[in-house]
Design a protein around this motif. Structure first.
Motif, PDB file in Angstrom:
ATOM      1  N   ALA A 118       6.502   0.866 -14.974  1.00 42.47           N
ATOM      2  CA  ALA A 118       5.686  -0.051 -14.181  1.00 42.47           C
ATOM      3  C   ALA A 118       5.356   0.530 -12.816  1.00 42.47           C
ATOM      4  CB  ALA A 118       6.415  -1.383 -14.023  1.00 42.47           C
ATOM      5  N   ALA A 119       6.203   1.418 -12.321  1.00 40.66           N
ATOM      6  CA  ALA A 119       5.979   2.027 -11.005  1.00 40.66           C
ATOM      7  C   ALA A 119       4.942   3.146 -11.039  1.00 40.66           C
ATOM      8  CB  ALA A 119       7.294   2.562 -10.449  1.00 40.66           C
ATOM      9  N   THR A 120       4.427   3.495 -12.223  1.00 44.84           N
ATOM     10  CA  THR A 120       3.461   4.591 -12.331  1.00 44.84           C
ATOM     11  C   THR A 120       2.014   4.124 -12.210  1.00 44.84           C
ATOM     12  OG1 THR A 120       3.232   4.425 -14.755  1.00 44.84           O
ATOM     13  CG2 THR A 120       5.035   5.811 -13.898  1.00 44.84           C
ATOM     14  N   ALA A 121       1.796   2.867 -11.811  1.00 47.48           N
ATOM     15  CA  ALA A 121       0.425   2.333 -11.806  1.00 47.48           C
ATOM     16  C   ALA A 121      -0.518   3.210 -10.996  1.00 47.48           C
ATOM     17  CB  ALA A 121       0.426   0.902 -11.272  1.00 47.48           C
ATOM     18  N   GLY A 122      -0.119   3.590  -9.777  1.00 51.81           N
ATOM     19  CA  GLY A 122      -0.974   4.440  -8.957  1.00 51.81           C
ATOM     20  C   GLY A 122      -1.216   5.793  -9.592  1.00 51.81           C
ATOM     21  N   ALA A 123      -0.165   6.375 -10.163  1.00 49.61           N
ATOM     22  CA  ALA A 123      -0.302   7.669 -10.828  1.00 49.61           C
ATOM     23  C   ALA A 123      -1.226   7.562 -12.034  1.00 49.61           C
ATOM     24  CB  ALA A 123       1.070   8.191 -11.240  1.00 49.61           C
ATOM     25  N   GLN A 124      -1.156   6.453 -12.759  1.00 51.06           N
ATOM     26  CA  GLN A 124      -2.056   6.265 -13.895  1.00 51.06           C
ATOM     27  C   GLN A 124      -3.518   6.249 -13.444  1.00 51.06           C
ATOM     28  OE1 GLN A 124      -1.196   3.329 -17.016  1.00 51.06           O
ATOM     29  NE2 GLN A 124       0.743   2.929 -15.985  1.00 51.06           N
ATOM     30  N   VAL A 125      -3.772   5.566 -12.320  1.00 43.35           N
ATOM     31  CA  VAL A 125      -5.152   5.496 -11.821  1.00 43.35           C
ATOM     32  C   VAL A 125      -5.651   6.884 -11.446  1.00 43.35           C
ATOM     33  CG1 VAL A 125      -6.582   4.658  -9.913  1.00 43.35           C
ATOM     34  CG2 VAL A 125      -5.014   3.094 -11.081  1.00 43.35           C
ATOM     35  N   ARG A 126      -4.834   7.650 -10.715  1.00 46.84           N
ATOM     36  CA  ARG A 126      -5.253   8.992 -10.326  1.00 46.84           C
ATOM     37  C   ARG A 126      -5.469   9.882 -11.546  1.00 46.84           C
ATOM     38  NH1 ARG A 126      -1.504   7.832  -6.248  1.00 46.84           N
ATOM     39  NH2 ARG A 126      -2.479   7.740  -4.176  1.00 46.84           N
TER      40      ARG A 126
ATOM     41  N   LEU B  85      -1.626   0.620  -5.157  1.00 45.94           N
ATOM     42  CA  LEU B  85      -0.646   0.453  -6.231  1.00 45.94           C
ATOM     43  C   LEU B  85       0.633   1.231  -5.933  1.00 45.94           C
ATOM     44  CD1 LEU B  85      -2.989   0.595  -9.358  1.00 45.94           C
ATOM     45  CD2 LEU B  85      -1.990  -1.416  -8.254  1.00 45.94           C
ATOM     46  N   ASP B  86       0.510   2.384  -5.294  1.00 46.35           N
ATOM     47  CA  ASP B  86       1.707   3.124  -4.879  1.00 46.35           C
ATOM     48  C   ASP B  86       2.505   2.332  -3.845  1.00 46.35           C
ATOM     49  OD1 ASP B  86       1.283   5.281  -6.536  1.00 46.35           O
ATOM     50  OD2 ASP B  86       0.318   6.523  -5.001  1.00 46.35           O
ATOM     51  N   THR B  87       1.797   1.734  -2.896  1.00 51.99           N
ATOM     52  CA  THR B  87       2.464   0.934  -1.866  1.00 51.99           C
ATOM     53  C   THR B  87       3.151  -0.277  -2.486  1.00 51.99           C
ATOM     54  OG1 THR B  87       0.835   1.621  -0.221  1.00 51.99           O
ATOM     55  CG2 THR B  87       2.127  -0.330   0.287  1.00 51.99           C
ATOM     56  N   GLU B  88       2.487  -0.909  -3.440  1.00 50.93           N
ATOM     57  CA  GLU B  88       3.088  -2.049  -4.128  1.00 50.93           C
ATOM     58  C   GLU B  88       4.336  -1.630  -4.895  1.00 50.93           C
ATOM     59  OE1 GLU B  88       3.437  -6.050  -5.613  1.00 50.93           O
ATOM     60  OE2 GLU B  88       2.498  -5.135  -3.861  1.00 50.93           O
ATOM     61  N   ALA B  89       4.289  -0.476  -5.547  1.00 49.32           N
ATOM     62  CA  ALA B  89       5.463   0.024  -6.275  1.00 49.32           C
ATOM     63  C   ALA B  89       6.622   0.279  -5.335  1.00 49.32           C
ATOM     64  CB  ALA B  89       5.101   1.296  -7.043  1.00 49.32           C
ATOM     65  N   GLU B  90       6.325   0.778  -4.138  1.00 48.94           N
ATOM     66  CA  GLU B  90       7.376   1.009  -3.149  1.00 48.94           C
ATOM     67  C   GLU B  90       8.025  -0.307  -2.734  1.00 48.94           C
ATOM     68  OE1 GLU B  90       9.977   2.329  -0.297  1.00 48.94           O
ATOM     69  OE2 GLU B  90       8.964   3.484  -1.866  1.00 48.94           O
ATOM     70  N   ARG B  91       7.223  -1.346  -2.510  1.00 49.93           N
ATOM     71  CA  ARG B  91       7.772  -2.652  -2.140  1.00 49.93           C
ATOM     72  C   ARG B  91       8.643  -3.228  -3.246  1.00 49.93           C
ATOM     73  NH1 ARG B  91       2.541  -3.696   0.543  1.00 49.93           N
ATOM     74  NH2 ARG B  91       1.694  -4.235  -1.488  1.00 49.93           N
ATOM     75  N   ASN B  92       8.283  -2.939  -4.495  1.00 48.76           N
ATOM     76  CA  ASN B  92       8.940  -3.584  -5.639  1.00 48.76           C
ATOM     77  C   ASN B  92      10.069  -2.759  -6.248  1.00 48.76           C
ATOM     78  OD1 ASN B  92       7.255  -5.848  -5.513  1.00 48.76           O
ATOM     79  ND2 ASN B  92       5.690  -4.874  -6.777  1.00 48.76           N
ATOM     80  N   GLN B  93      10.492  -1.698  -5.601  1.00 47.45           N
ATOM     81  CA  GLN B  93      11.531  -0.872  -6.188  1.00 47.45           C
ATOM     82  C   GLN B  93      12.856  -1.632  -6.272  1.00 47.45           C
ATOM     83  OE1 GLN B  93      13.397   2.243  -3.662  1.00 47.45           O
ATOM     84  NE2 GLN B  93      11.587   1.953  -2.364  1.00 47.45           N
TER      85      GLN B  93
END
Length: 375
Positions: A25-33, A190-198
């Motif tokens: 779930a934390a890969t959302a930003g990486a998936q977009v890139r 999405l990367d920032t959101e993943a950081e908040r949700n770790q």
């Protein structure tokens, strides 16, 4: 029952997450890139300057349905070309049309047949799929195949599906304001959101954990106050079903407000939460279903309460409002789209936390098949 102590223990969460679902779930930003780069490699940008007869979004099981809903909401009624959402490639498809399809199932025979038919009829086909199997083979050499380079557990590939669709929309110049081809703004959010949700963050610092706690032992009513919010709500309901085994109702607030039974349930739940309420004074009888939790999802600039009042004719003081204007300020280019992506990601992680903390879903099972999506 939700184990709220578990949510505050990152080591216990990591130990329980044997399938690596939180990591996925934390890969959302990486998936977009990755998807944006894959679209560039597939020369989706060559569609620039084209004005298709129709943009056809093929909705298959999985993330392609919510992605199509988000794309349709982004384009809205002002789209310069018709946007058609279908479950199978239509018989009228031809060389003037652009087809976009996403799947995580390399063996989707119906989609493979549709892709083969579309390329045979001369349509431009942009395909997001595993590189092996009948789907990719059906478009070999003729479809623009965007390779899936980051494997994720089932149900967590919406960022990839959305990014591929946005790459097509951007290349076709269907929006009044151009999109960055790399989709960096969306990926960064999405990367920032993943950081908040770790997992290491306590629930009061973790929006996804906080949301999971609010939804625990409730029947979520996820109502969007605008088209993008409603599309995000549909995805959120699917995420809760997939990762937590929770049944949720999702709709646009104006339509949802016509469901009189749900309105009565919301009002009854609000009375139950009153500290002065007598639990023995219950004319409706004890309900076996978990009480509802109304959550309003908003992406536009306007105050969600005012939108709800205008569309539904009333407001609900007991409703939770998820309107990430603190994360994505008013006036930011494509702010509603960025907020919708953030909402989808937050609900993905919240659903995983809820599934882990209630032990309602086997996380090891969720990882099945993720590896075959590698290119």
């Amino acid at each position: 029952m939700l184990d709220d102590i578990l949510l505050a223990d990152p080591r216990a969460l990591t130990a329980l997450d044997t399938g690596g679902v939180l990591r996925g779930a934390a890969t959302a930003g990486a998936q977009v890139r990755s998807a944006a780069q894959g679209a560039a490699d597939a020369r989706v940008g060559d569609l620039a300057g084209a004005r298709p007869r129709a943009l056809v979004l093929v909705r298959r099981p999985g993330a392609s349905g919510p992605a199509a809903g988000l794309l349709t909401a982004v384009l809205g009624p002002s789209s310069p070309v018709p946007v058609v959402v279908v479950d199978t490639v239509p018989s009228w498809i031809g060389p003037l049309d652009v087809v976009v399809a996403h799947t995580a199932d390399a063996d989707d025979v119906d989609l493979a047949d549709g892709v083969a038919f579309a390329v045979r009829r001369g349509a431009e086909v942009v395909l997001s799929a595993p590189t092996d199997g009948p789907v990719a083979s059906a478009g070999a050499g003729r479809a623009r195949l965007v390779e899936q380079r980051i494997p994720v557990p089932p149900g967590l590939d919406l960022p990839r599906a959305l990014a591929v669709g946005l790459s097509v929309v951007g290349s076709l110049e269907l929006l009044s304001s151009p999109l960055d081809p790399g989709l960096d703004a969306l990926a960064d959010q999405l990367d920032t959101e993943a950081e908040r949700n770790q997992p290491a963050h306590e629930p009061f610092m973790n929006p996804a954990k906080s949301l999971a706690l609010r939804l625990a032992d409730r029947t979520p009513l996820l109502w969007g106050t605008d088209p993008l919010g409603a599309a995000a709500a549909v995805h959120a309901a699917g995420a809760l079903a997939t990762h937590a085994g929770v049944v949720a109702h999702a709709d646009e607030v104006g339509r949802a407000a016509t469901a009189t039974g749900l309105l009565r349930a919301i009002d009854h739940a609000a009375r139950e939460s009153d500290v002065f309420h007598d639990p023995f004074d219950d004319p409706d009888g004890g309900a076996e279903a978990p009480p509802p939790r109304l959550v309003l999802l908003a992406t536009v600039e306007e105050d969600p309460g005012q939108v709800t009042l205008r569309r539904a004719g009333r407001m609900w003081q007991s409703a939770d409002v998820v309107h990430p204007v603190d994360e994505i300020a008013r006036g930011v280019p494509h702010a509603p789209l960025l907020r919708a992506g953030l909402l989808a990601s937050r609900f993905d992680v919240a659903a995983v936390y809820l599934g882990l903390a209630t032990r309602s879903i086997d996380p090891g099972h969720l990882s099945t098949g993720a590896g075959r999506e590698e290119s």
